[in-house]
Design a protein around this motif. Structure first.
Motif, mmCIF file in Angstrom:
data_model
loop_
_atom_site.group_PDB
_atom_site.id
_atom_site.type_symbol
_atom_site.label_atom_id
_atom_site.label_comp_id
_atom_site.label_asym_id
_atom_site.label_seq_id
_atom_site.Cartn_x
_atom_site.Cartn_y
_atom_site.Cartn_z
ATOM 1 N N LEU A 1 0.838 -1.201 0.000
ATOM 2 C CA LEU A 1 0.000 0.000 0.000
ATOM 3 C C LEU A 1 0.870 1.247 0.000
ATOM 4 O O LEU A 1 1.687 1.456 0.900
ATOM 5 N N PRO B 1 -3.211 5.169 0.980
ATOM 6 C CA PRO B 1 -4.446 4.553 1.476
ATOM 7 C C PRO B 1 -5.714 5.350 1.204
ATOM 8 O O PRO B 1 -6.810 4.801 1.364
ATOM 9 N N SER C 1 -9.144 4.806 3.207
ATOM 10 C CA SER C 1 -9.301 3.450 3.749
ATOM 11 C C SER C 1 -8.689 3.386 5.147
ATOM 12 O O SER C 1 -7.958 4.278 5.571
ATOM 13 N N ASP D 1 -12.784 2.038 1.034
ATOM 14 C CA ASP D 1 -12.712 3.417 0.551
ATOM 15 C C ASP D 1 -13.933 3.677 -0.334
ATOM 16 O O ASP D 1 -14.313 2.814 -1.137
ATOM 17 N N VAL E 1 -6.964 4.488 -4.132
ATOM 18 C CA VAL E 1 -6.021 3.712 -3.337
ATOM 19 C C VAL E 1 -4.945 3.141 -4.262
ATOM 20 O O VAL E 1 -5.247 2.477 -5.239
#
Length: 161
Positions: free
Chosen positions: A69, A72, A75, A103, A155
């Motif tokens: 990731l 983010p 999220s 998200d 994301v």
């Protein structure tokens, strides 16, 4: 009142029809038996071949394949988190997905990643906000390589192969 007797040719014809019906039923059951026998044989062959190949099969992904990731968005995940990839990974907001991203810009069933023919592939599932590979929209099935940047909605992830 006298009994009516049918001629012998009619009685013979009735026996002939009965014999045809029995033969037809026998052939139907024999056909079903053969279909079941061949199906079971093929399934056993496939299962045995899969067990013999094991992890040396090139269609089985490296267990270290993952998504890291990078961004983010909204999220609940922390930047730098890694998510391992299965040979078939679905991405989306719904709980049935392999990788669930909470998200609002991620669709319920957003995209899929699959391992086929020794490579990772990415496919958008007609998501609302799109799937991107290296800042380019994914319009068809696309091959992934080490370090690619994949974005689902807002994301963003790095591909670790």
């Amino acid at each position: 009142m006298p009994d009516l007797q049918l001629p012998d040719s009619f009685q013979t014809f009735d026996w002939f029809i009965l014999a045809l019906r029995i033969a037809f039923i026998f052939l139907v059951y024999f056909f079903l038996y053969q279909v079941a026998r061949v199906t079971i044989r093929e399934l056993v062959t496939i299962g045995t071949a899969a067990a013999v190949e094991g992890r040396t099969d090139p269609s089985v992904p490296d267990p270290s394949s993952a998504l890291e990731l990078l961004e983010p968005a909204e999220s609940s995940y922390a930047c730098g988190s890694t998510f391992p990839l299965d040979h078939y990974t679905t991405v989306g907001r719904h709980s049935g997905n392999t990788l669930e991203i909470d998200d609002s810009f991620v669709s319920g069933s957003h995209a899929e990643l699959m391992y086929e023919q020794g490579s990772w592939w990415l496919q958008d599932l007609n998501s609302t906000n799109g799937t991107f590979l290296n800042n380019q929209p994914v319009r068809h099935r696309s091959r992934l390589t080490e370090g690619d940047i994949v974005q689902f909605g807002r994301v963003r992830f790095r591909v670790l192969i």
